[in-house]
Motif scaffolding. Structure first.
Motif, PDB file in Angstrom:
ATOM      1  N   GLN A 208      36.026  48.492  48.792  1.00  0.00           N
ATOM      2  CA  GLN A 208      35.120  47.596  48.065  1.00  0.00           C
ATOM      3  C   GLN A 208      34.274  48.328  47.027  1.00  0.00           C
ATOM      4  O   GLN A 208      33.543  47.707  46.266  1.00  0.00           O
TER       5      GLN A 208
ATOM      6  N   PRO B   3      39.118  40.655  45.168  1.00  0.00           N
ATOM      7  CA  PRO B   3      39.494  39.243  45.248  1.00  0.00           C
ATOM      8  C   PRO B   3      40.785  38.992  46.013  1.00  0.00           C
ATOM      9  O   PRO B   3      41.005  37.895  46.518  1.00  0.00           O
TER      10      PRO B   3
ATOM     11  N   GLY C 223      32.642  43.914  39.749  1.00  0.00           N
ATOM     12  CA  GLY C 223      31.760  42.891  39.214  1.00  0.00           C
ATOM     13  C   GLY C 223      30.631  43.455  38.383  1.00  0.00           C
ATOM     14  O   GLY C 223      29.917  42.704  37.715  1.00  0.00           O
TER      15      GLY C 223
ATOM     16  N   ARG D 149      31.810  42.954  48.285  1.00  0.00           N
ATOM     17  CA  ARG D 149      33.020  42.366  48.840  1.00  0.00           C
ATOM     18  C   ARG D 149      33.791  41.595  47.766  1.00  0.00           C
ATOM     19  O   ARG D 149      35.027  41.545  47.799  1.00  0.00           O
ATOM     20  N   ALA D 150      33.063  41.038  46.802  1.00  0.00           N
ATOM     21  CA  ALA D 150      33.711  40.270  45.736  1.00  0.00           C
ATOM     22  C   ALA D 150      34.543  41.152  44.810  1.00  0.00           C
ATOM     23  O   ALA D 150      35.340  40.636  44.022  1.00  0.00           O
TER      24      ALA D 150
END
Length: 390
Positions: A329, A343, A351, A339-340
């Motif tokens: 991550q 994907p 991000g 965590r985003a």
């Protein structure tokens, strides 16, 4: 460093029959000795020898050395059992599984491996033959074969005992070799990070990815066949299950050997060390659905890591183990963790800075960075030296 090399024997039908009879007699004697040890509570070689030595020589016709090995084999089996019981591998004390394991004598399969020392086995490397003791007498000129590099290692570094083994009708000698480790590289130019996974077995920070898709399909087919045969339960199904037993483990070991060899060769060629994730306790920490748990728990990550470690020691390549937390991550460019950022299984997109790369490659870069930090702090770690089959 201890290394176990597997050498294939090429016996004639008459020689194979003599070896078969020898294995059967040695294992029957060892099973009987284990029963005596259980009844008499004599699980040390010296104590057990007083109860069994003469009877083994008379009843099974074993020589002095073979009788000693049968007794030691029984004692070693009980020592292993006690260690497994203490480690909780057979459940908690008082449980049915624990009582089932500890409440009966140890028994050996008819074709279980039998140790041979230099009094019972001699090598003629120029002729590629061995002279080996059997219950029918000394059997000479038993041919053997193997890869040229392995035979060279056996000729130069063989030490101690060798184990005679029969598997699927083929005969092998497992030879213990003592090989000097190369001088370790104390000034590596960096570290090759290795990310271990299921879809991709190993991904390195140098751009090499070892896909596991084909292997995973084969493993799924093996599990389906095993479940089908177990459910059927007939004699022919059990016979077929025994024939296929161990196939998946042997395939995984072969693949792990090949992958570890490539990774160590790459690190040695570039003058770098190897950074691995410390995956101890991963099975307890992972929270996965049942089908995913089957895949995770059946793959031998520890075996691959130990193969890399012992091959690295032979080559003088340093190995470090790093904290695996959030390696998948974390952005390898700006080190933003979220965590985003992940994907999907194969995609990593930061991000914060927008950096995008294959997720496993990104994780391998993070492992490489952490490996260098561990090395600089002087906290480098090395996996234990285990006897492994080459």
């Amino acid at each position: 460093m201890k290394l176990v090399v597997r050498v294939k024997l090429l016996p004639t039908p008459e020689q194979a029959a003599a070896l078969e009879a020898t294995l059967r007699a040695c294992n029957e004697a060892a099973s009987w000795a284990a029963g005596v040890a259980f009844a008499e509570k004599a699980m040390k070689p010296l104590a057990l020898r007083k109860h069994t030595y003469q009877q083994i020589k008379t009843r099974w016709g074993l020589g002095a050395q073979a009788a000693q090995h049968a007794i030691k084999k029984a004692c070693d089996a009980y020592a292993t059992l006690r260690a497994n019981l203490r480690a909780g591998h057979h459940g908690r004390p008082g449980s049915k599984r624990y009582e089932r394991a500890s409440g009966k004598p140890v028994a050996f399969r008819q074709r279980a491996a039998q140790p041979y020392d230099d009094r019972m086995l001699s090598w003629q490397h120029e002729d590629q033959t061995v002279s080996i003791w059997t219950t029918s007498g000394r059997m000479k000129k038993v041919a053997f074969t193997g890869q040229a590099g392995q035979l060279t290692v056996v000729a130069a570094h063989r030490r101690g005992e060798s184990d005679l083994l029969c598997r699927d009708g083929q005969w092998f000698l497992l030879v213990t070799c003592d090989i000097a480790e190369a001088e370790p590289d104390t000034h590596p130019a960096g570290f090759v990070g290795v990310d271990l996974g299921i879809v991709n077995i190993a991904t390195t920070s140098t751009g090499i990815r070892h896909s596991g898709r084909h292997l995973n399909r084969r493993r799924a087919a093996d599990r389906a066949l095993r479940a089908k045969l177990q459910k059927k339960g007939t004699k022919s199904a059990k016979r077929r299950a025994r024939k296929h037993a161990g196939r998946e483990a042997r395939r995984a070991r072969d693949i792990n050997h090949k992958i570890s060899k490539q990774i160590v060769a790459e690190a040695q060629r570039t003058g770098r060390g190897i950074a691995l994730e410390d995956l101890g306790g991963i099975r307890e920490r992972a929270r996965l659905r049942k089908p995913q748990r089957v895949t995770l728990h059946s793959w031998s990550f520890h075996q691959l890591g130990s193969f890399i470690a012992y091959k690295a020691r032979r080559a003088g390549v340093p190995v470090v183990h790093v904290d695996p937390a959030h390696t998948s991550q974390e952005c390898s460019r700006c080190h933003h963790i979220a965590r985003a950022n992940r994907p999907s299984q194969a995609v990593f997109t930061c991000g914060s800075c927008g950096f995008a790369e294959h997720a496993d490659h990104n994780a391998s870069h993070n492992i490489s960075h952490r490996g260098w930090y561990v090395w600089v702090r002087g906290a480098e770690s090395q996996a234990p030296a285990l006897p492994l089959i080459a």
